[in-house]
Design an enzyme around this catalytic site. Structure first.
Site, PDB file in Angstrom:
ATOM      1  CD  GLU A 118      24.231  51.299  79.037  1.00 26.35           C
ATOM      2  OE1 GLU A 118      24.137  51.586  77.852  1.00 26.35           O
ATOM      3  OE2 GLU A 118      24.106  52.594  79.786  1.00 26.35           O
ATOM      4  CG  HIS A 143      28.955  54.291  86.981  1.00 27.35           C
ATOM      5  ND1 HIS A 143      27.613  54.357  87.405  1.00 27.35           N
ATOM      6  CD2 HIS A 143      28.812  53.819  85.622  1.00 27.35           C
ATOM      7  CE1 HIS A 143      26.913  54.021  86.183  1.00 27.35           C
ATOM      8  NE2 HIS A 143      27.405  53.864  85.218  1.00 27.35           N
ATOM      9  CG  HIS A 213      27.470  56.996  81.595  1.00 29.21           C
ATOM     10  ND1 HIS A 213      26.167  56.620  80.734  1.00 29.21           N
ATOM     11  CD2 HIS A 213      27.549  56.062  82.564  1.00 29.21           C
ATOM     12  CE1 HIS A 213      25.798  55.467  81.111  1.00 29.21           C
ATOM     13  NE2 HIS A 213      26.618  55.012  82.427  1.00 29.21           N
TER      14      HIS A 213
HETATM   15  P1  13P Z   1      21.659  48.842  84.420  1.00 32.74           P
HETATM   16  O1  13P Z   1      21.426  48.588  85.974  1.00 32.74           O
HETATM   17  O2  13P Z   1      20.459  48.615  83.552  1.00 32.74           O
HETATM   18  O3  13P Z   1      22.619  47.599  84.013  1.00 32.74           O
HETATM   19  O4  13P Z   1      22.058  50.088  84.308  1.00 32.74           O
HETATM   20  C1  13P Z   1      23.366  50.520  85.056  1.00 32.74           C
HETATM   21  C2  13P Z   1      24.223  51.585  84.359  1.00 32.74           C
HETATM   22  O5  13P Z   1      25.268  51.846  84.552  1.00 32.74           O
HETATM   23  C3  13P Z   1      23.722  51.941  83.194  1.00 32.74           C
HETATM   24  O6  13P Z   1      24.885  52.729  82.404  1.00 32.74           O
HETATM   25 ZN    ZN Z   2      26.488  53.153  83.529  1.00 37.76          ZN
END
Ligand code: 13P
Ligand code: ZN
Length: 270
Positions: A118, A143, A213
């Site tokens: 990200e 999340h 997400h």
């Molecule tokens: P990364 O491990 O690349 O940070 O991705 C985790 C994530 O939550 C993507 O939105």
């Molecule tokens: Zn994420």
């Protein structure tokens, strides 16, 4: 070399990052490698400890990010678990320096890791924060189950409705999230499209939901960024628990929300 050994302020900042990473895991918001963090450490990093870049990483973003040109950040590593970042942030994250002109980040301390997928969103948002006078910007993405659940229901994809529903669940939500919650329509993780849509919402809000997400909050203090998501998650849980008791929660009334806004000198958008 262990950069943190020579940077006391950096050590304190890394300890805070580790603490929050642990909270994310304990809250059950950080399955596998879910979530990522960036913190602008330019004012905390002592350049005399710099011994050269380990490598460079090309970035591909449409936005000009000249406000953070030459700035130094901690960013979590792609694929790294919050529970591991909690134990050892520098072994699961990177210190980078941004080069706007070269469209790359230079790795100061990376342990051969790649920055979070990200990174486009983090850099575009960090640039926005810096442009708005925040020198030690923080971007926290995680999340939280309860809040993601809301983003699967059409009725809550309306920012105003979602904001008022969560504000009315507990007074702290109104107080700690005065600008309400933005909604970013679903977009593929790690893309410039997601980053651009996020930036648009940050003109109005300090916290937003990435549909189906996760959640992203911004600020100048990583603990405050955590608190904002924590209080919203609590509000979401109160709503869901009331529903599971078989009732539609009453929520604070318009008058009660107005009274709170007046008492805490918040913008009265009720
Ligand atoms: P990364 O491990 O690349 O940070 O991705 C985790 C994530 O939550 C993507 O939105
Ligand atoms: Zn994420």
């Amino acid at each position: 070399m262990n950069i943190a050994d020579k940077n006391q302020e950096l050590i304190i900042e890394l300890e805070q990052i580790a603490e929050v990473a642990g909270f994310l895991w304990q809250r059950n918001w950080a399955e596998a490698n879910g979530g990522n963090i960036s913190v602008n450490l330019t004012e905390k990093y002592r350049t005399e400890t710099f011994t050269g870049f380990e490598s460079v990483f090309t970035i591909n973003i449409s936005e000009d990010i000249s406000s953070i040109d030459g700035n130094i950040f901690f960013v979590t590593g792609a694929g790294k678990r919050m529970r591991d970042i909690a134990r050892s942030p520098l072994n699961n994250g990177l210190l980078i320096r941004v080069s706007n002109e070269k469209q790359q980040v230079e790795i100061i301390d990376g342990k051969a890791l790649t920055p979070t997928s990200e990174l486009p969103s983090h850099l575009i948002i960090q640039n926005f924060l810096k442009r708005n006078g925040i020198n030690n910007g923080v971007v926290l993405h995680t999340h939280p189950t309860e809040l993601i659940a809301f983003s699967h229901c059409d009725i809550f994809l309306d920012s105003s409705h979602l904001t008022h529903t969560l504000w009315s669940m507990i007074p702290e939500a109104r107080v700690l999230v005065p600008k309400g919650i933005g909604i970013v329509p679903y977009a593929l993780t790690g893309t410039d499209i997601l980053a651009q849509a996020t930036l648009k919402e940050l003109e109005k809000h300090d916290v937003l939901i990435w549909e189906k997400h996760g959640v992203l909050s911004v600020g100048k203090d990583i603990m405050e960024c955590f608190d904002i998501i924590d209080v919203l998650s609590k509000a979401a849980q109160i709503y869901l628990f009331s529903r599971s008791l078989g009732c539609e929660p009453k929520g604070l009334s318009k008058e009660q929300l107005k009274e709170l806004a007046a008492a805490f000198k918040l913008p009265d958008t009720t």
